[in-house]
Design an enzyme around this catalytic site. Structure first.
Site, mmCIF file in Angstrom:
data_model
loop_
_atom_site.group_PDB
_atom_site.id
_atom_site.type_symbol
_atom_site.label_atom_id
_atom_site.label_comp_id
_atom_site.label_asym_id
_atom_site.label_seq_id
_atom_site.Cartn_x
_atom_site.Cartn_y
_atom_site.Cartn_z
ATOM 1 N N GLY A 1 0.844 -1.187 0.000
ATOM 2 C CA GLY A 1 0.000 0.000 0.000
ATOM 3 C C GLY A 1 0.877 1.233 0.000
ATOM 4 O O GLY A 1 2.110 1.129 0.087
ATOM 5 N N GLN B 1 3.346 9.752 2.100
ATOM 6 C CA GLN B 1 4.621 9.124 1.730
ATOM 7 C C GLN B 1 5.181 9.663 0.417
ATOM 8 O O GLN B 1 6.344 9.414 0.103
ATOM 9 C CB GLN B 1 4.457 7.601 1.613
ATOM 10 N N CYS C 1 7.934 -1.068 5.581
ATOM 11 C CA CYS C 1 7.300 0.156 5.082
ATOM 12 C C CYS C 1 8.221 0.801 4.063
ATOM 13 O O CYS C 1 9.428 0.868 4.278
ATOM 14 C CB CYS C 1 7.060 1.112 6.251
ATOM 15 N N LEU C 2 7.648 1.286 2.971
ATOM 16 C CA LEU C 2 8.470 1.917 1.929
ATOM 17 C C LEU C 2 9.174 3.171 2.454
ATOM 18 O O LEU C 2 10.183 3.592 1.898
ATOM 19 C CB LEU C 2 7.598 2.275 0.713
ATOM 20 N N HIS D 1 -2.073 -0.309 8.750
ATOM 21 C CA HIS D 1 -0.777 0.333 8.496
ATOM 22 C C HIS D 1 -0.959 1.599 7.646
ATOM 23 O O HIS D 1 -0.398 2.654 7.960
ATOM 24 C CB HIS D 1 0.143 -0.675 7.785
ATOM 25 N N GLU D 2 -1.765 1.500 6.581
ATOM 26 C CA GLU D 2 -1.954 2.661 5.693
ATOM 27 C C GLU D 2 -2.744 3.765 6.385
ATOM 28 O O GLU D 2 -2.439 4.949 6.224
ATOM 29 C CB GLU D 2 -2.636 2.244 4.390
ATOM 30 N N HIS E 1 -0.577 5.813 8.595
ATOM 31 C CA HIS E 1 0.201 6.830 7.879
ATOM 32 C C HIS E 1 -0.559 8.156 7.824
ATOM 33 O O HIS E 1 0.042 9.228 7.914
ATOM 34 C CB HIS E 1 0.483 6.387 6.435
HETATM 35 NI NI NI Z 1 4.169 2.249 5.257
#
Ligand code: NI
Length: 182
Positions: free
Chosen positions: A41, A46, A94-95, A136-137, A140
């Site tokens: 995601g 981000q 996580c990216l 998780h998303e 963010h």
């Molecule tokens: Ni993430």
């Protein structure tokens, strides 16, 4: 990580702003960027936009080969409600957190409500690793990174060391929720 925008809560988005060409372009960018990076995601914060929008999508190319496939889902102003007290200890990455993974407790089953990219209301009940991805998303969008929710710092590892030492036990623990089980 380290970019202050990742620590900010994104404000609620109006339907009018959501339907604007600028926001629609941002959503296209989110989808494309997620696909190029191979995450499960991606949230607008981000990619430097303080907007309450994220995408969730798990396809064959996603870097988590054990996660059940999830069709492209754009979530705007998502609201999550746990459906039980049960939790699942999920090893996440996580990216925005390069080459680090760690164990996070997530609600096992959740109800998620949101607007889709057209401003229509959507809702889903999801569980297991997929429920973890939605949580998780949504985190963010509140300025929260998975790092904040890691209760045992000894669970931190690089991706390489996770593959070598952690993955087998993790996949045993979450076996009912993996792609193979789905
Ligand atoms: Ni993430």
């Amino acid at each position: 990580m380290g970019d202050p925008i990742l620590r900010e809560a994104a404000p609620e988005m109006s339907i009018e702003e959501l339907r604007s060409p600028e926001t629609q372009r941002l959503i296209d960018d989110l989808i494309e960027t997620r696909r190029a990076a191979g995450g499960a995601g991606l949230a607008a914060t981000q990619i430097g936009e303080l907007k309450r929008i994220a995408v969730v999508e798990v396809d064959e190319h996603t870097r988590y080969a054990y996660k059940p496939l999830v069709p492209l889902t754009v979530i705007v102003n998502p609201v999550i409600e746990p459906l039980s007290d049960e939790q699942l200890l999920i090893n996440e990455g996580c990216l925005s957190v390069p080459d680090l993974r760690g164990d996070v407790r997530r609600h096992l089953r959740i109800h998620v409500r949101y607007f889709d990219r057209n401003g229509d209301e959507g809702e889903q009940v999801v569980e297991g690793l997929t429920a973890g991805t939605f949580q998780h998303e949504t985190d963010h969008l509140d300025g929260v990174l998975f790092l904040d929710r890691v209760t045992d710092p000894r669970s931190f590892s690089t991706w390489e060391q996770f593959d070598r030492h952690g993955q087998e036990e993790f996949l045993r623990r979450v076996a009912p929720y993996t792609r193979d089980a789905a």
